[in-house]
Design a protein around this motif. Structure first.
Motif, mmCIF file in Angstrom:
data_model
loop_
_atom_site.group_PDB
_atom_site.id
_atom_site.type_symbol
_atom_site.label_atom_id
_atom_site.label_comp_id
_atom_site.label_asym_id
_atom_site.label_seq_id
_atom_site.Cartn_x
_atom_site.Cartn_y
_atom_site.Cartn_z
ATOM 1 N N GLN A 113 -4.847 -8.434 6.873
ATOM 2 C CA GLN A 113 -5.823 -9.487 7.179
ATOM 3 C C GLN A 113 -5.120 -10.647 7.871
ATOM 4 O O GLN A 113 -4.213 -11.258 7.305
ATOM 5 N N THR A 148 -5.615 -2.599 5.337
ATOM 6 C CA THR A 148 -5.859 -3.797 4.529
ATOM 7 C C THR A 148 -5.167 -5.049 5.067
ATOM 8 O O THR A 148 -5.185 -6.094 4.405
ATOM 9 N N GLU A 151 -2.869 4.583 3.792
ATOM 10 C CA GLU A 151 -3.225 3.160 3.943
ATOM 11 C C GLU A 151 -2.019 2.354 4.419
ATOM 12 O O GLU A 151 -2.149 1.430 5.221
ATOM 13 N N GLU A 183 0.848 -1.190 0.000
ATOM 14 C CA GLU A 183 0.000 0.000 0.000
ATOM 15 C C GLU A 183 0.885 1.242 0.000
ATOM 16 O O GLU A 183 2.106 1.154 0.197
ATOM 17 N N GLN A 196 -1.423 0.204 8.099
ATOM 18 C CA GLN A 196 -0.905 -1.156 8.223
ATOM 19 C C GLN A 196 0.120 -1.281 9.361
ATOM 20 O O GLN A 196 0.207 -2.325 10.012
#
Length: 545
Positions: free
Chosen positions: A419, A417, A407, A403, A411
């Protein structure tokens, strides 16, 4: 998947328990699945009813459906649903393929348009019979074309675990049963360890043929997707189970089961850092989708273990060096703050920022890495995230995608984003503990010689030592101190609170180690990591393994 002769329904196989109306008197106008279809007689009113079904209609429709189902009249029962074509073969297979007879259906009081009920029946095959009982529910809706009250068709009407395209069957199993044993030889059953049910089904499917057992006679759900395990519902005659060795520890598993039951939605995994052996996996509730192993969620500040390793490797910080922790930090127009907007005094160390979970201390150092892809790289190359793990069962192996801008900053603190699931985070902690990624396994590699994932490099001894020192501080006096107070041995931790869109309360994450055991947990909407997930991890770590 399994053999089992199909037989027709013969008179006397089913018992009608809700009599009173002859089937010739039924109104059997049905709707297709899309609400269309059905034929109306000329004597009917030209006005089609609209609006929710009345209590009287709900009672009449559900009674008619139950009567027909119990009597083995699949065609009539299907016409009382809004999807005759989908319902009839499933209802017919109840007797023909699954050999389920003597059906007694006892409805409970309707709750709105939903009608709960209990099914008691008998499965008979090859001279052997056993009772089968379970509970389910149906919903009564109004047919869009006919205006009649109809059962809203779904496979779960017939059995709560039946999915679209799956079938109920009874016969001789093609895959022999297994006795899955823990590392000390204790037999692990889904009755004693409910969370292991889906795992044991998978292990049977994968290793039953080669485990040395013989077939029995069973009732099972055969899934539409052949890659998914069958779900055993009843054993009419036991075969000889084969033995499958696992890496689990019965004591740790029992502790994990107890711990997750204290919350409505919780998952935990424990891993042995020196080997990658999975010692425990537990979920509440238990579903075929194993959240602990297959979930995908933002892990919050527990990911700071990976971020800290990156910053230490690049020499941007040291465990005992100063690290600024202001109330707020801005990155590419995106503002970040600490919990309750706290700040640490000037001169505070990076260990203090880590132990107190200071977001801004991490955000302020992003520019200095001079590489937006630095975090995804170390996550993959050192911690094994996103590699193809071969644990022995289906897992999702984490994701830290590349990213930029705000964004990428998100992280760094386990948001955006990123996961993960608790297996991934337990493995991250295990890697931090030793400096080397060892792919988690739930059955030994020697069982099938499958290739295990390997990371391309390890952390340096210096970074490993600093990382574990910071985790020890978190457990001793940082945000994990309260939860880890009852845990003995050489211990460390990291807390996390993951903000999820649409939730008023953040998800509670916690990961920690004690000696040669690492564990991670998540409690949905549990708030601060130390408050909910922390005690779950602590209970598992206390059990050892």
């Amino acid at each position: 998947m399994r053999s089992g002769a199909k037989v027709g329904v013969v008179g006397g196989v089913f018992v009608l328990v809700a009599g009173g109306i002859g089937y010739g008197a039924y109104s059997v106008l049905g709707d297709t699945g899309d609400g269309g279809g059905g034929t109306r007689s000329a004597s009917e009113s030209s006005k089609v009813k609209t609006g929710p079904p009345s209590a009287e209609e709900i009672a009449e429709t559900s009674k008619g459906f139950f009567d027909a189902w119990a009597a083995g009249d699949a065609a009539t029962a299907a016409l009382l649903t809004n999807n005759e074509a989908g319902a009839e073969p499933v209802l017919a297979s109840y007797g023909e393929d699954a050999h389920i007879g003597k059906v007694k259906i006892t409805p409970g009081p309707a709750v709105g348009t939903k009608v709960p009920y209990e099914v008691k029946a008998t499965v008979s095959y090859d001279g052997k019979s056993k009772p089968l009982s379970y509970a389910s529910e149906l919903t009564v809706v109004r047919g869009l074309t006919t205006g009649k009250a109809l059962v809203d068709w779904a496979p779960t009407v017939v059995h709560p675990q039946l999915t679209e395209g799956a079938t109920l069957k009874t016969g001789e199993s093609s895959t022999p049963a297994i006795d899955a044993v823990d590392r000390n030889g204790t037999v692990l059953t889904k009755e004693k360890y409910p969370s292991l049910g889906p795992i044991l089904n998978t292990l049977r499917q994968k290793y039953g043929e080669s485990a040395g057992g013989s077939a029995g006679i069973e009732t099972w759900i055969e899934p539409a997707d052949e890659s998914q395990p069958e779900i055993n519902l009843l054993t009419l005659a036991k075969g000889k189970p084969g033995k499958v060795q696992t890496t689990l520890d019965a004591g740790a598993q029992a502790a994990a089961e107890r711990a997750v039951k204290k919350y409505s939605q919780a998952s935990v995994v424990a891993v042995k850092p020196s080997t990658g052996a999975i010692r425990a996996v537990a979920n509440n509730p238990v579903t075929e989708f194993n959240v602990a192993l297959q979930g995908k969620q933002a892990p919050g500040s527990t990911l700071k273990i990976v971020t800290a390793a990156l910053l230490l490797e690049k020499g941007l910080v040291t465990a005992n060096g100063a690290a600024e922790c202001p109330k707020n930090a801005m990155y590419y127009g995106r503002s970040f703050h600490n919990l309750d907007h706290f700040a640490l005094p000037d001169g505070s160390t990076f260990t203090q920022s880590f132990a107190k979970s200071c977001n801004t201390a991490f955000i302020k150092l992003i520019d200095d890495t001079k590489d937006d892809a630095a975090l995804p790289k170390i996550a993959r190359d050192v911690f094994g995230i996103g590699l193809d793990w071969k644990t022995g069962v289906v897992t999702t192996d984490g994701s830290v995608p590349a990213e930029t801008g705000g964004e990428a900053a998100a992280q760094y603190i386990g948001q955006g984003t990123v996961q993960m699931n608790v297996l991934n985070m337990a493995s991250v902690t295990a890697t931090a503990r030793t400096g080397t990624f060892r792919q988690p396994v739930i059955v030994p590699q020697s069982l099938d010689n499958r290739p295990l994932a390997t990371a391309s490099r390890s952390l340096s001894p210096s970074v490993t030592q600093q990382l574990t020192t910071m985790m020890r501080a978190t457990a001793a006096w940082g945000t994990g101190a309260k939860a880890m107070a009852s845990v003995g041995g050489d211990k460390g931790a990291k807390t996390g609170s993951a903000e999820v869109g649409g939730q008023e309360t953040s998800n509670s994450w916690f990961t920690g180690f004690s000696n040669d055991l690492a564990a991670a947990a998540v409690v949905q909407s549990g708030g601060h990591g130390g408050d909910a997930a922390g005690p779950v991890v602590a209970e598992v770590l206390r059990a050892g393994g």
